[in-house]
Design a protein around this motif. Structure first.
Motif, PDB file in Angstrom:
ATOM      1  N   LYS A  48      15.893  10.846 -31.332  1.00 49.82           N
ATOM      2  CA  LYS A  48      16.132  12.052 -30.530  1.00 49.82           C
ATOM      3  C   LYS A  48      15.056  12.145 -29.453  1.00 49.82           C
ATOM      4  O   LYS A  48      13.964  11.614 -29.636  1.00 49.82           O
ATOM      5  CB  LYS A  48      16.012  13.291 -31.413  1.00 49.82           C
ATOM      6  CG  LYS A  48      17.079  13.434 -32.470  1.00 49.82           C
ATOM      7  CD  LYS A  48      16.814  14.736 -33.191  1.00 49.82           C
ATOM      8  CE  LYS A  48      17.606  14.818 -34.493  1.00 49.82           C
ATOM      9  NZ  LYS A  48      17.184  15.956 -35.291  1.00 49.82           N
ATOM     10  N   PRO A  49      15.342  12.844 -28.367  1.00 50.65           N
ATOM     11  CA  PRO A  49      14.270  13.046 -27.385  1.00 50.65           C
ATOM     12  C   PRO A  49      13.192  13.933 -27.997  1.00 50.65           C
ATOM     13  O   PRO A  49      13.477  14.757 -28.861  1.00 50.65           O
ATOM     14  CB  PRO A  49      14.983  13.737 -26.222  1.00 50.65           C
ATOM     15  CG  PRO A  49      16.221  14.320 -26.799  1.00 50.65           C
ATOM     16  CD  PRO A  49      16.604  13.465 -27.960  1.00 50.65           C
ATOM     17  N   PRO A  50      11.919  13.767 -27.559  1.00 50.70           N
ATOM     18  CA  PRO A  50      10.837  14.579 -28.108  1.00 50.70           C
ATOM     19  C   PRO A  50      11.080  16.061 -27.866  1.00 50.70           C
ATOM     20  O   PRO A  50      11.633  16.454 -26.847  1.00 50.70           O
ATOM     21  CB  PRO A  50       9.605  14.105 -27.351  1.00 50.70           C
ATOM     22  CG  PRO A  50       9.993  12.920 -26.578  1.00 50.70           C
ATOM     23  CD  PRO A  50      11.469  12.853 -26.520  1.00 50.70           C
ATOM     24  N   GLN A  51      10.676  16.856 -28.830  1.00 49.42           N
ATOM     25  CA  GLN A  51      10.825  18.303 -28.680  1.00 49.42           C
ATOM     26  C   GLN A  51       9.858  18.843 -27.643  1.00 49.42           C
ATOM     27  O   GLN A  51       8.737  18.378 -27.550  1.00 49.42           O
ATOM     28  CB  GLN A  51      10.538  18.989 -30.013  1.00 49.42           C
ATOM     29  CG  GLN A  51      11.679  18.922 -30.978  1.00 49.42           C
ATOM     30  CD  GLN A  51      11.297  19.449 -32.345  1.00 49.42           C
ATOM     31  OE1 GLN A  51      10.128  19.499 -32.703  1.00 49.42           O
ATOM     32  NE2 GLN A  51      12.301  19.824 -33.117  1.00 49.42           N
ATOM     33  N   LYS A  52      10.325  19.837 -26.910  1.00 49.75           N
ATOM     34  CA  LYS A  52       9.438  20.563 -26.005  1.00 49.75           C
ATOM     35  C   LYS A  52       9.177  21.924 -26.640  1.00 49.75           C
ATOM     36  O   LYS A  52      10.102  22.580 -27.108  1.00 49.75           O
ATOM     37  CB  LYS A  52      10.126  20.718 -24.644  1.00 49.75           C
ATOM     38  CG  LYS A  52       9.216  21.277 -23.569  1.00 49.75           C
ATOM     39  CD  LYS A  52       9.866  21.080 -22.197  1.00 49.75           C
ATOM     40  CE  LYS A  52       9.286  22.016 -21.148  1.00 49.75           C
ATOM     41  NZ  LYS A  52       7.839  22.055 -21.063  1.00 49.75           N
ATOM     42  N   TYR A  53       7.914  22.306 -26.709  1.00 49.00           N
ATOM     43  CA  TYR A  53       7.578  23.596 -27.299  1.00 49.00           C
ATOM     44  C   TYR A  53       7.781  24.701 -26.263  1.00 49.00           C
ATOM     45  O   TYR A  53       7.307  24.596 -25.127  1.00 49.00           O
ATOM     46  CB  TYR A  53       6.122  23.618 -27.773  1.00 49.00           C
ATOM     47  CG  TYR A  53       5.824  22.683 -28.925  1.00 49.00           C
ATOM     48  CD1 TYR A  53       6.829  22.216 -29.774  1.00 49.00           C
ATOM     49  CD2 TYR A  53       4.520  22.274 -29.184  1.00 49.00           C
ATOM     50  CE1 TYR A  53       6.545  21.377 -30.823  1.00 49.00           C
ATOM     51  CE2 TYR A  53       4.221  21.424 -30.239  1.00 49.00           C
ATOM     52  CZ  TYR A  53       5.247  20.982 -31.056  1.00 49.00           C
ATOM     53  OH  TYR A  53       4.957  20.141 -32.107  1.00 49.00           O
ATOM     54  N   SER A  54       8.521  25.748 -26.653  1.00 49.35           N
ATOM     55  CA  SER A  54       8.723  26.886 -25.754  1.00 49.35           C
ATOM     56  C   SER A  54       9.178  28.062 -26.604  1.00 49.35           C
ATOM     57  O   SER A  54       9.439  27.919 -27.803  1.00 49.35           O
ATOM     58  CB  SER A  54       9.800  26.559 -24.710  1.00 49.35           C
ATOM     59  OG  SER A  54      11.064  26.465 -25.345  1.00 49.35           O
ATOM     60  N   ILE A  55       9.322  29.205 -25.974  1.00 49.32           N
ATOM     61  CA  ILE A  55       9.806  30.390 -26.691  1.00 49.32           C
ATOM     62  C   ILE A  55      11.218  30.136 -27.207  1.00 49.32           C
ATOM     63  O   ILE A  55      11.593  30.598 -28.285  1.00 49.32           O
ATOM     64  CB  ILE A  55       9.744  31.640 -25.770  1.00 49.32           C
ATOM     65  CG1 ILE A  55      10.159  32.904 -26.508  1.00 49.32           C
ATOM     66  CG2 ILE A  55      10.597  31.483 -24.531  1.00 49.32           C
ATOM     67  CD1 ILE A  55       9.159  33.392 -27.505  1.00 49.32           C
TER      68      ILE A  55
END
Lengths: 426, 96
Positions: A11-18
Motif C-alpha cells: 500500500k502507499p505510505p500513510q500520511k498523518y492528518s486530521i
C-alpha cells in the motif's frame, strides 16, 4: 516479538492528518502501518550511515530527499535513537558567537521551523524562548558581547534586565546566593520532542526507501587501497560506495577501526528530571556560570541539565559530585524545586573537541566521512547537521556551511573557538 | 564516580581529584622538525580508548601532586595508581 503490521510497499505510505486520524478512530485504530520497516540488510548500498541517532537519521533523510545517491542504509548498533538523542535536554537555540557556528546552527534553526510539516510528523517544536542568565559583571559583559555579535550575524537576540527575567520566569529567585543581574534572550529558541525528531526522520526516510537496520553494530571497515568499500557487521559484510559515520561518543572507537585517531575525548554529561507537575515554567532558562539549565516538558516534568565530567568514560553514568553541584544552584535559583522528587538521573557520552565545535569532515580514508564532536550541544543542530552532511557525502566535497568544520582545522590552526557552545562546564 | 588511591595520600573520593587526560604523551624532542599535522597529533589528537586507559590525575584538593591511573573507561574500574617515575603497570588481561 511485535506483531507484523500492514506495511508500505503493497500500500502507499500513510500520511498523518486530521482525516487519517478520524478514519482510524472509526476503525478502532487497527489500520495504522508500522512507522518504518525492519528490513534485513542488502549485500550492497551506495551510502551507509553508521549510527541511527537523530543526526544519522537526518543525514539519511536528506540524502534520500535531496540527492541522487541511490540505495541508502542506516546501521544502528542498538535501537533507534537510544543514545544521546534519548538523553539530551532537547534545547534548541542558535545564538552562537562565531560566524561559522552562527551559519551552521542558524541553518538548523531555519529547518526546525518547518520540520513537522516537512516530515509529516509532529516533532513538537516549541519556540518558547531561551534565557541565558548573568550572575555577575563578567557574565553581563559576555552577554553584551554576544548580543552585539549576534546582531551583526542577524540572529535575534535581546538583553533582559533582572526585572524582565523575573517577569518571564516568576518562580525564579533573583536575589539569592546566585543573584540574577540580567539575561540574554532568544525568542525564536525553544525545544522539541527528541524521540519524535528521530522517529519522524526515520519514518520519512523509510518511506523514501532507506533501509534502517537496528541491532547491527559495525565491527570493522572494509578498506581496500585506502578507499572504504563497506563495513563488517554480525549480519555479514555490507558493501558500500560511501560511508558516513555519525556515532557521537563512540566516534573515536570507529575511527580506530579505520586506522586513524580523532581530536576527541568522550565524557559523561548528566541530566535529571522531576516528577510531573502542572505547567509553571513556560520558557527555557540556562545559566552558564553555575552550570544549570531547566525547562518543563509537555508531560510536566522539569528537565534539568547538569555539567559534564572531565574524565574520559563510556559508562553513561555521571559522578555524584557533579549532580550535587547542579542541585545546589538549582535550589538557590528555584526554591520551589526543593519540594519536588526527582524521577530519573542519567548521563550520555558526549564527544568533545578542544575548541567546542563539531567536526564534519572527510577522513584519511577515501569515501569515509565523519560527523562528530558535537559535544554537549548536538540536539539543536540535528536538521542542519544532517542536511549539510548529506550534501557533503553526495557531492564528495564538503558543503559550504560544513567546510570550516573539517578536522584539518586542528592542523591549520583555524579553530572555531566557541565559548558559547553550551551552558555547561567545559 | 569512583574512589581513587592517591600514591601519596591513600584512598580518597574522586571529587578531590582533577584529571588532565591521556598520560605518557611525550613532548616532541625536535620540535622544529615537526610539520603542522604532527603538531596537531601531539596537541589535539587523543586515543580516547574505550577500555583500559592510562591518564594523568592531580590530587587538587589534597596533596596537589601528580600521578597516573590505569582505569577502564568502559566500566570505571581502576587497575593501578602509580607515580610518574614508576614503571608502567601492565594492562590487565580481562577487559573489565
Amino acid at each position: 516479538m511485535t506483531r507484523p503490521l500492514p506495511r508500505a510497499g503493497k500500500k502507499p505510505p500513510q500520511k498523518y492528518s486530521i482525516f487519517s486520524l478520524a478514519r482510524q478512530a472509526m476503525q478502532g485504530h487497527q489500520g495504522w502501518q508500522a512507522a518504518w520497516r525492519s528490513p534485513e540488510p542488502q549485500p550492497e548500498y551506495d551510502v551507509i550511515i553508521v549510527g541511527g541517532g537523530g543526526h544519522g537519521l537526518a543525514t539519511a533523510y536528506y540524502l534520500a530527499k535531496e540527492t541522487n545517491v541511490g540505495r541508502i542504509a542506516v546501521l544502528e548498533k542498538g535501537w533507534l535513537a537510544g543514545g544521546n538523542t534519548a538523553r539530551n535536554t532537547t534545547i534548541i537555540r542558535s545564538n552562537y558567537l562565531c560566524d561559522e557556528s552562527a551559519r551552521l546552527y542558524g541553518h538548523a534553526h531555519d529547518l526546525w521551523e518547518g520540520l513537522s510539516q516537512d516530515l509529516n510528523y509532529n516533532v513538537m517544536f516549541s519556540p518558547r524562548g531561551v534565557i541565558m542568565l548573568s550572575h555577575n559583571v563578567h557574565d553581563q559583559q559576555v552577554a553584551a558581547r554576544h548580543y552585539h555579535a549576534l546582531n551583526l550575524n542577524g540572529i535575534d537576540s535581546t538583553l533582559l534586565s533582572a526585572e524582565e527575567v523575573k517577569e518571564k520566569v516568576p518562580l525564579i529567585n533573583i536575589h539569592g546566593r546566585y543573584p540574577v543581574l540580567g539575561g540574554l534572550y532568544q525568542a525564536r529558541a525553544g525545544n522539541a520532542r527528541h524521540d519524535a525528531v528521530a522517529w519522524g526522520y526515520a519514518r520519512a526516510a523509510d518511506q523514501m526507501g532507506v533501509d534502517i537496520i537496528e541491532n547491527c553494530p559495525v565491527e570493522d571497515f572494509v578498506i581496500e587501497n585506502g578507499v572504504v568499500k563497506g563495513v563488517q557487521t554480525p549480519k555479514g559484510v555490507i558493501r558500500a560506495g560511501k560511508v558516513g559515520v555519525v556515532a557521537a561518543g563512540h566516534s573515536s572507537v570507529l575511527a580506530e577501526m579505520a586506522g586513524f585517531r580523532m581530536p576527541l575525548e568522550s565524557v559523561p554529561l548528566q541530566a535529571f528530571v522531576s516528577e510531573p507537575i502542572k505547567p509553571c515554567f513556560d520558557t527555557v532558562v540556562m545559566s552558564n556560570s553555575v552550570h544549570i539549565y531547566m525547562s518543563q516538558s509537555d508531560k510536566g516534568e522539569l528537565v534539568i541539565g547538569a555539567g559534564s565530567d572531565n574524565y574520559v568514560s563510556y559508562t553513561q553514568r555521571g559522578s555524584f559530585d557533579l549532580f550535587d553541584h547542579a542541585v545546589q544552584p538549582l535550589l538557590e535559583l528555584y526554591p520551589f524545586v526543593a519540594r519536588l522528587r526527582m524521577l530519573r538521573q542519567w548521563a550520555g557520552i558526549v564527544d568533545v573537541t578542544r575548541d567546542r565545535s563539531p567536526i564534519i569532515t572527510k577522513t584519511p580514508i577515501e569515501n569515509l566521512f565523519f560527523n562528530c564532536g558535537w559535544g554537549t550541544g548536538g540536539f539543536k543542530a540535528t536538521p542542519g547537521s544532517g542536511h549539510v552532511f548529506a550534501h557533503s557525502i553526495a557531492k564528495g566535497e564538503m558543503h559550504d556551511i560544513a567546510a570550516p568544520f573539517g578536522m584539518d582545522r586542528f592542523s591549520t590552526g583555524a579553530l572555531i573557538d566557541e565559548a558559547a557552545a553550551a551552558a555547561v562546564m567545559h | 564516580m569512583f574512589i581513587i588511591d592517591c600514591p601519596w595520600c591513600g584512598t580518597r573520593d574522586q571529587s578531590e581529584f582533577t584529571t588532565h587526560g591521556e598520560a605518557h604523551i611525550t613532548r616532541p624532542e625536535d620540535p622544529e622538525t615537526l610539520d603542522d599535522a604532527e603538531w596537531a597529533q601531539y596537541v589535539f589528537y587523543r586515543n580516547n580508548v574505550k577500555g583500559w586507559y592510562r591518564e594523568r590525575w592531580v590530587h587538587s584538593s589534597g596533596c596537589g601532586r601528580w600521578f597516573n591511573l590505569l582505569r577502564n573507561t568502559a566500566s570505571d574500574a581502576i587497575a593501578a595508581s602509580y607515580r610518574p617515575e614508576d614503571p608502567l603497570p601492565p594492562l590487565p588481561e580481562d577487559s573489565y
